[in-house]
Design an enzyme around this catalytic site. Sequence first.
Site, PDB file in Angstrom:
ATOM      1  N   GLN A   1      -4.907  -0.628  -4.398  1.00  0.00           N
ATOM      2  CA  GLN A   1      -5.500  -1.755  -5.124  1.00  0.00           C
ATOM      3  C   GLN A   1      -6.312  -1.265  -6.308  1.00  0.00           C
ATOM      4  O   GLN A   1      -6.320  -1.889  -7.378  1.00  0.00           O
ATOM      5  CB  GLN A   1      -6.375  -2.585  -4.184  1.00  0.00           C
ATOM      6  CG  GLN A   1      -6.964  -3.825  -4.835  1.00  0.00           C
ATOM      7  CD  GLN A   1      -7.706  -4.708  -3.854  1.00  0.00           C
ATOM      8  OE1 GLN A   1      -7.367  -4.773  -2.670  1.00  0.00           O
ATOM      9  NE2 GLN A   1      -8.745  -5.396  -4.312  1.00  0.00           N
TER      10      GLN A   1
ATOM     11  N   HIS B   1      -5.682  -6.374   3.248  1.00  0.00           N
ATOM     12  CA  HIS B   1      -4.730  -5.291   3.484  1.00  0.00           C
ATOM     13  C   HIS B   1      -4.258  -5.310   4.933  1.00  0.00           C
ATOM     14  O   HIS B   1      -5.062  -5.171   5.856  1.00  0.00           O
ATOM     15  CB  HIS B   1      -5.384  -3.949   3.163  1.00  0.00           C
ATOM     16  CG  HIS B   1      -5.627  -3.741   1.699  1.00  0.00           C
ATOM     17  ND1 HIS B   1      -4.972  -2.781   0.957  1.00  0.00           N
ATOM     18  CD2 HIS B   1      -6.451  -4.386   0.833  1.00  0.00           C
ATOM     19  CE1 HIS B   1      -5.384  -2.839  -0.304  1.00  0.00           C
ATOM     20  NE2 HIS B   1      -6.285  -3.795  -0.397  1.00  0.00           N
TER      21      HIS B   1
ATOM     22  N   CYS C   1       0.840  -1.197   0.000  1.00  0.00           N
ATOM     23  CA  CYS C   1       0.000   0.000   0.000  1.00  0.00           C
ATOM     24  C   CYS C   1       0.877   1.250   0.000  1.00  0.00           C
ATOM     25  O   CYS C   1       1.813   1.363   0.805  1.00  0.00           O
ATOM     26  CB  CYS C   1      -0.900  -0.027   1.237  1.00  0.00           C
ATOM     27  SG  CYS C   1      -1.757   1.515   1.569  1.00  0.00           S
ATOM     28  N   GLU C   2       0.585   2.182  -0.881  1.00  0.00           N
ATOM     29  CA  GLU C   2       1.411   3.374  -0.989  1.00  0.00           C
ATOM     30  C   GLU C   2       1.200   4.344   0.173  1.00  0.00           C
ATOM     31  O   GLU C   2       1.984   5.273   0.368  1.00  0.00           O
ATOM     32  CB  GLU C   2       1.144   4.098  -2.310  1.00  0.00           C
ATOM     33  CG  GLU C   2      -0.247   4.658  -2.453  1.00  0.00           C
ATOM     34  CD  GLU C   2      -0.485   5.267  -3.831  1.00  0.00           C
ATOM     35  OE1 GLU C   2      -1.223   6.257  -3.909  1.00  0.00           O
ATOM     36  OE2 GLU C   2       0.067   4.755  -4.818  1.00  0.00           O
ATOM     37  N   HIS C   3       0.158   4.124   0.962  1.00  0.00           N
ATOM     38  CA  HIS C   3      -0.119   5.033   2.074  1.00  0.00           C
ATOM     39  C   HIS C   3       0.692   4.697   3.316  1.00  0.00           C
ATOM     40  O   HIS C   3       1.127   5.602   4.046  1.00  0.00           O
ATOM     41  CB  HIS C   3      -1.612   5.002   2.417  1.00  0.00           C
ATOM     42  CG  HIS C   3      -2.478   5.451   1.287  1.00  0.00           C
ATOM     43  ND1 HIS C   3      -3.709   4.892   1.007  1.00  0.00           N
ATOM     44  CD2 HIS C   3      -2.274   6.397   0.331  1.00  0.00           C
ATOM     45  CE1 HIS C   3      -4.232   5.473  -0.050  1.00  0.00           C
ATOM     46  NE2 HIS C   3      -3.390   6.389  -0.485  1.00  0.00           N
ATOM     47  N   HIS C   4       0.891   3.407   3.581  1.00  0.00           N
ATOM     48  CA  HIS C   4       1.624   3.002   4.787  1.00  0.00           C
ATOM     49  C   HIS C   4       2.802   2.081   4.489  1.00  0.00           C
ATOM     50  O   HIS C   4       3.520   1.686   5.410  1.00  0.00           O
ATOM     51  CB  HIS C   4       0.675   2.298   5.771  1.00  0.00           C
ATOM     52  CG  HIS C   4      -0.485   3.140   6.192  1.00  0.00           C
ATOM     53  ND1 HIS C   4      -1.746   3.019   5.617  1.00  0.00           N
ATOM     54  CD2 HIS C   4      -0.585   4.127   7.106  1.00  0.00           C
ATOM     55  CE1 HIS C   4      -2.560   3.888   6.165  1.00  0.00           C
ATOM     56  NE2 HIS C   4      -1.890   4.576   7.078  1.00  0.00           N
TER      57      HIS C   4
ATOM     58  N   CYS D   1      -2.646  -3.071   6.388  1.00  0.00           N
ATOM     59  CA  CYS D   1      -2.806  -1.768   7.031  1.00  0.00           C
ATOM     60  C   CYS D   1      -4.131  -1.686   7.784  1.00  0.00           C
ATOM     61  O   CYS D   1      -4.281  -0.866   8.704  1.00  0.00           O
ATOM     62  CB  CYS D   1      -2.693  -0.631   6.019  1.00  0.00           C
ATOM     63  SG  CYS D   1      -3.888  -0.688   4.674  1.00  0.00           S
TER      64      CYS D   1
END
Length: 210
Positions: free
Chosen positions: A140, A168, A99-102, A170
Amino acid sequence: MDAIVNLLARHRDEVQANAAGRPTREEAEAAVRVLIRWAGDDPNREGLIDTPRRVAKAYREFFKGYDEDPHQILSRTFEETAGYDDMVLVRDIDMASHCEHHMIPFVGKAHVAYFPTGRVVGLSKIARVVEVFARRLQTQETMTAEIAEAIEATLEPRGVAVMLDAVHQCMSLRGVQKPNVSTITTQFTGVFKTEQSLQARFFELIRHPR
C-alpha cells in the site's frame, strides 16, 4: 464457439507472454495445478478440473496494470478552465489490489487531489491511474507513492495529495487474524507538503458529507 474463443485467447496470451518474457498460459495453469496439490487436493477431480484455466484468466485481469502506462492515461489534458487554479479532489475511488508479500487482496478507497497549473485532466483519468497501480502486486505504501509520482511527473501541478484507506486480507485471514483493521497511507508533494493548512483542507474535504 466457446472452444474457438478459448483457442484465440490462448494464442493471444502466448504471443503476449513471448513478447514480455512471461511464462505461457499452459505453464501458468500447470503451476496452479501444483498449488492445488500442495494444498492437499486433486486437480483432476471434477470440481477442480477447470480451476487452473479460470485462475490463469483471473490473474490476467487482476494484474493487467503491468500492461498499462499511467503517464499515457494522464497525457490528454484540457486548458479551458476559466482560470481555475484551486484544488481538484477525486475521492472515494474504489480500489482492490494484491499484497506482494502473500498475493492476498487489500481493498479500500483512494482519495486523490492536485492543484492544477493551467491545465486539468479528465476526472475519470485519476480513477484509471489508481486502477493501473492497483492491478499490480503492491504494498500500500508503494502504491500511494506511485500514484502521486505519476500525477506529479505528467501534469506538473503545484502539488499532489494521495490517501489510501484499505483493509488487508493478509491480516484478516492469516497471521494475527484481525479482521477489519484499516491501514491509511498518505503522500504529499509541492504545496501540499509545505503548507499544513492545505493538508488539513484535503482531509476535511474527504470527510465532508456528500
